[in-house]
Motif scaffolding. Structure first.
Motif, PDB file in Angstrom:
ATOM      1  N   ALA A  54     -13.420  52.710   5.365  1.00 15.96           N
ATOM      2  CA  ALA A  54     -13.055  51.288   4.973  1.00 15.96           C
ATOM      3  C   ALA A  54     -13.175  51.204   3.216  1.00 15.96           C
ATOM      4  O   ALA A  54     -12.206  50.619   2.522  1.00 15.96           O
ATOM      5  N   ALA A  55     -14.396  51.742   2.697  1.00 14.98           N
ATOM      6  CA  ALA A  55     -14.389  52.002   1.319  1.00 14.98           C
ATOM      7  C   ALA A  55     -13.420  52.816   0.675  1.00 14.98           C
ATOM      8  O   ALA A  55     -12.941  52.384  -0.320  1.00 14.98           O
ATOM      9  N   GLU A  56     -12.877  53.861   1.285  1.00 19.75           N
ATOM     10  CA  GLU A  56     -11.862  54.701   1.006  1.00 19.75           C
ATOM     11  C   GLU A  56     -10.554  53.924   0.737  1.00 19.75           C
ATOM     12  O   GLU A  56      -9.891  54.235  -0.100  1.00 19.75           O
ATOM     13  N   ARG A  57     -10.298  53.168   1.737  1.00 19.25           N
ATOM     14  CA  ARG A  57      -9.097  52.526   1.931  1.00 19.25           C
ATOM     15  C   ARG A  57      -8.947  51.436   0.665  1.00 19.25           C
ATOM     16  O   ARG A  57      -8.102  51.256   0.029  1.00 19.25           O
ATOM     17  N   THR A  58     -10.144  50.668   0.648  1.00 24.02           N
ATOM     18  CA  THR A  58     -10.118  49.668  -0.390  1.00 24.02           C
ATOM     19  C   THR A  58      -9.778  50.325  -1.838  1.00 24.02           C
ATOM     20  O   THR A  58      -9.024  49.865  -2.636  1.00 24.02           O
ATOM     21  N   LEU A  59     -10.385  51.630  -2.243  1.00 21.89           N
ATOM     22  CA  LEU A  59     -10.344  52.400  -3.307  1.00 21.89           C
ATOM     23  C   LEU A  59      -8.584  52.461  -3.596  1.00 21.89           C
ATOM     24  O   LEU A  59      -8.024  52.556  -4.569  1.00 21.89           O
ATOM     25  N   ARG A  60      -8.099  53.006  -2.608  1.00 20.33           N
ATOM     26  CA  ARG A  60      -6.553  53.300  -2.642  1.00 20.33           C
ATOM     27  C   ARG A  60      -5.680  52.214  -2.829  1.00 20.33           C
ATOM     28  O   ARG A  60      -4.649  51.966  -3.303  1.00 20.33           O
ATOM     29  N   GLU A  61      -6.287  50.923  -2.281  1.00 23.32           N
ATOM     30  CA  GLU A  61      -5.291  49.609  -2.177  1.00 23.32           C
ATOM     31  C   GLU A  61      -5.808  48.564  -3.279  1.00 23.32           C
ATOM     32  O   GLU A  61      -5.278  47.578  -3.234  1.00 23.32           O
ATOM     33  N   LEU A  62      -6.587  48.974  -3.984  1.00 25.06           N
ATOM     34  CA  LEU A  62      -7.416  48.042  -5.068  1.00 25.06           C
ATOM     35  C   LEU A  62      -6.128  47.337  -5.937  1.00 25.06           C
ATOM     36  O   LEU A  62      -5.562  48.361  -6.605  1.00 25.06           O
ATOM     37  N   PRO A  63      -5.997  46.079  -6.110  1.00 23.66           N
ATOM     38  CA  PRO A  63      -5.084  45.796  -7.148  1.00 23.66           C
ATOM     39  C   PRO A  63      -5.586  46.017  -8.547  1.00 23.66           C
ATOM     40  O   PRO A  63      -6.449  45.986  -8.776  1.00 23.66           O
ATOM     41  N   VAL A  64      -4.560  46.257  -9.259  1.00 24.06           N
ATOM     42  CA  VAL A  64      -4.716  46.510 -10.640  1.00 24.06           C
ATOM     43  C   VAL A  64      -5.670  45.421 -11.191  1.00 24.06           C
ATOM     44  O   VAL A  64      -6.377  45.839 -12.145  1.00 24.06           O
ATOM     45  N   ALA A  65      -5.238  44.170 -11.143  1.00 23.76           N
ATOM     46  CA  ALA A  65      -6.049  43.324 -11.558  1.00 23.76           C
ATOM     47  C   ALA A  65      -7.667  43.592 -11.516  1.00 23.76           C
ATOM     48  O   ALA A  65      -8.498  42.811 -12.288  1.00 23.76           O
ATOM     49  N   ARG A  66      -8.004  44.046 -10.461  1.00 24.30           N
ATOM     50  CA  ARG A  66      -9.522  44.142 -10.086  1.00 24.30           C
ATOM     51  C   ARG A  66     -10.043  45.028 -11.290  1.00 24.30           C
ATOM     52  O   ARG A  66     -11.016  45.062 -11.779  1.00 24.30           O
ATOM     53  N   ALA A 111     -16.581  49.405  -7.825  1.00 31.71           N
ATOM     54  CA  ALA A 111     -17.782  49.899  -6.845  1.00 31.71           C
ATOM     55  C   ALA A 111     -18.086  48.308  -6.040  1.00 31.71           C
ATOM     56  O   ALA A 111     -18.594  48.458  -4.842  1.00 31.71           O
ATOM     57  N   GLU A 112     -18.110  47.436  -6.603  1.00 35.74           N
ATOM     58  CA  GLU A 112     -18.361  46.079  -5.765  1.00 35.74           C
ATOM     59  C   GLU A 112     -17.470  45.977  -4.504  1.00 35.74           C
ATOM     60  O   GLU A 112     -17.867  45.622  -3.484  1.00 35.74           O
ATOM     61  N   GLN A 113     -16.211  46.096  -4.861  1.00 34.40           N
ATOM     62  CA  GLN A 113     -15.337  45.747  -3.693  1.00 34.40           C
ATOM     63  C   GLN A 113     -15.355  47.162  -2.700  1.00 34.40           C
ATOM     64  O   GLN A 113     -15.351  46.800  -1.516  1.00 34.40           O
ATOM     65  N   MET A 114     -15.645  48.099  -2.924  1.00 38.45           N
ATOM     66  CA  MET A 114     -15.757  49.281  -2.095  1.00 38.45           C
ATOM     67  C   MET A 114     -16.912  49.175  -1.344  1.00 38.45           C
ATOM     68  O   MET A 114     -17.208  49.634  -0.088  1.00 38.45           O
ATOM     69  N   ALA A 115     -18.288  48.675  -1.995  1.00 38.94           N
ATOM     70  CA  ALA A 115     -19.640  48.438  -1.271  1.00 38.94           C
ATOM     71  C   ALA A 115     -19.346  47.225  -0.317  1.00 38.94           C
ATOM     72  O   ALA A 115     -19.976  47.252   0.783  1.00 38.94           O
TER      73      ALA A 115
END
Length: 356
Positions: free
Chosen positions: A41-53, A245-249
């Motif tokens: 799930a952390a890897e998915r978050t990295l791939r799909e993270l919005p640019v605004a983050r 880092a925060e979103q992946m964690a």
């Protein structure tokens, strides 16, 4: 070396840059990180993270992550402070609680950055050799009257677990604050967080670099009394945990705990399997409660160099008190452990002149 700058802080003159002098190898077993990879799930978050983050600043003090970490450790968010790795928590906490010249005492051997952080913050470091049973010499540590008492459990590099009665006595009798470094706590199943919630002079420091497989993101946190962690938070300042880092964690904590627990169990199983394989070769590995094995090996530095020549790295610790030369080997998937053992057999045969 360049000439000293006249306006540089004098106390930094003797502070070295951290340089483990490790050349890259095909199989690196020196850092005790998660060798199974990244939580899905952390890897998915990295791939799909919005640019605004990425284009905007992160949250001030990682409030959302504090809530998730609090749920994980069985505390409340007001007991949590986050940082850029557990190193950042340790450094900030020394700055928060150490007055210039006050004592930081630590059992030795232990985490090599503690004397450096003490020196960086203008504090006096006192190292006390551990007892033969790999427990801290608490009488000698307390005799130093430390403003900050540092203990590590499971200890790095030995893997020894701090006795609960020793911890409770340290908290009861220390004249200042006690830091307990639990970087490897997930692999031991033992924690001091229950005590940290009840007293005001204990800070438990943890990381998501080991069991969670997020070492490159540098996510650390501390657990302690609300008044205690507020002082650490003042010291470290805002915006210190990056948004990615925060979103992946958060993804790992919310969606990947089954994955984390499965791989913790695998690490423990392979730790014991590796210890058996080493004993079968005539070695006597120390009892470990972490995700590594520390084994006495004669001429460990030479053996380490011979391993590197074969594309494998394990961390040598020459002259450990009461033990002598050792190698510390990070545990991972068994096929990697087999590669290590094959290289170890060849390396020791080269160094000692006979097959082990």
């Amino acid at each position: 070396m360049t000439d000293r700058l006249s306006f540089a802080r004098a106390l930094y003159d003797a502070v070295p840059l951290y340089d483990p002098k490790r050349t890259p190898v095909a199989l690196d077993l020196t850092d005790n990180t998660n060798l199974w990879g990244l939580p899905p799930a952390a890897e998915r978050t990295l791939r799909e993270l919005p640019v605004a983050r990425v284009t905007r600043y992160p949250s001030l003090y990682a409030a959302e992550l504090k809530e998730a970490l609090a749920s994980f450790v069985g505390a409340s968010a007001e007991h949590i402070v986050t940082g850029c790795g557990s190193d950042d928590i340790l450094d900030s906490a020394m700055r928060a609680f150490g007055e210039p010249g006050s004592v930081v005492a630590s059992s030795e051997p232990s985490f090599a950055m503690i004397p450096i952080f003490a020196q960086m913050n203008g504090l006096q470091y006192v190292g006390v050799t551990e007892r033969r049973d790999h427990q801290p010499d608490l009488d000698a540590l307390l005799a130093a009257q430390p403003r900050i008492l540092y203990l590590c459990t499971p200890n790095n590099p030995t893997g020894a677990l701090l006795a609960r009665e020793t911890l409770e006595r340290a908290v009861r009798e220390a004249p200042g604050v006690v830091f307990v470094d639990e970087a490897y706590a997930e692999f031991s199943g033992v924690s001091a967080i229950d005590l940290a919630r009840r007293v005001n002079n204990l800070l438990v420091i943890r990381t998501m670099s080991k069991a969670f497989g997020l070492a490159g993101l540098r996510i650390g946190y501390g657990v302690g009394a609300p008044a205690l962690v507020r002082e650490v938070e003042k010291s470290r300042g805002p915006y210190k945990l990056n948004a990615v880092a925060e979103q992946m964690a958060l993804a790992a904590l919310r969606d990947d705990m089954d994955w984390v627990q499965e791989h913790v169990a695998l690490a423990v199983r392979n730790r014991e399997r590796l210890a058996v394989a080493l004993r079968d070769r005539g070695y006597a590995p120390l009892a470990s409660h972490a995700n590594y094995v520390c084994v006495p090996v004669a001429r460990a530095v030479d053996v380490g160099q011979a391993l590197r020549a074969r594309g494998v790295a394990a961390r040598p610790f020459p002259g450990l008190p009461h033990v002598g030369d050792t190698l510390r080997i990070s545990v991972g998937p068994w096929d990697l452990m087999q590669r290590f053992l094959e290289a170890f057999d060849d390396a020791t045969a080269d160094i000692y002149g006979t097959a082990s």
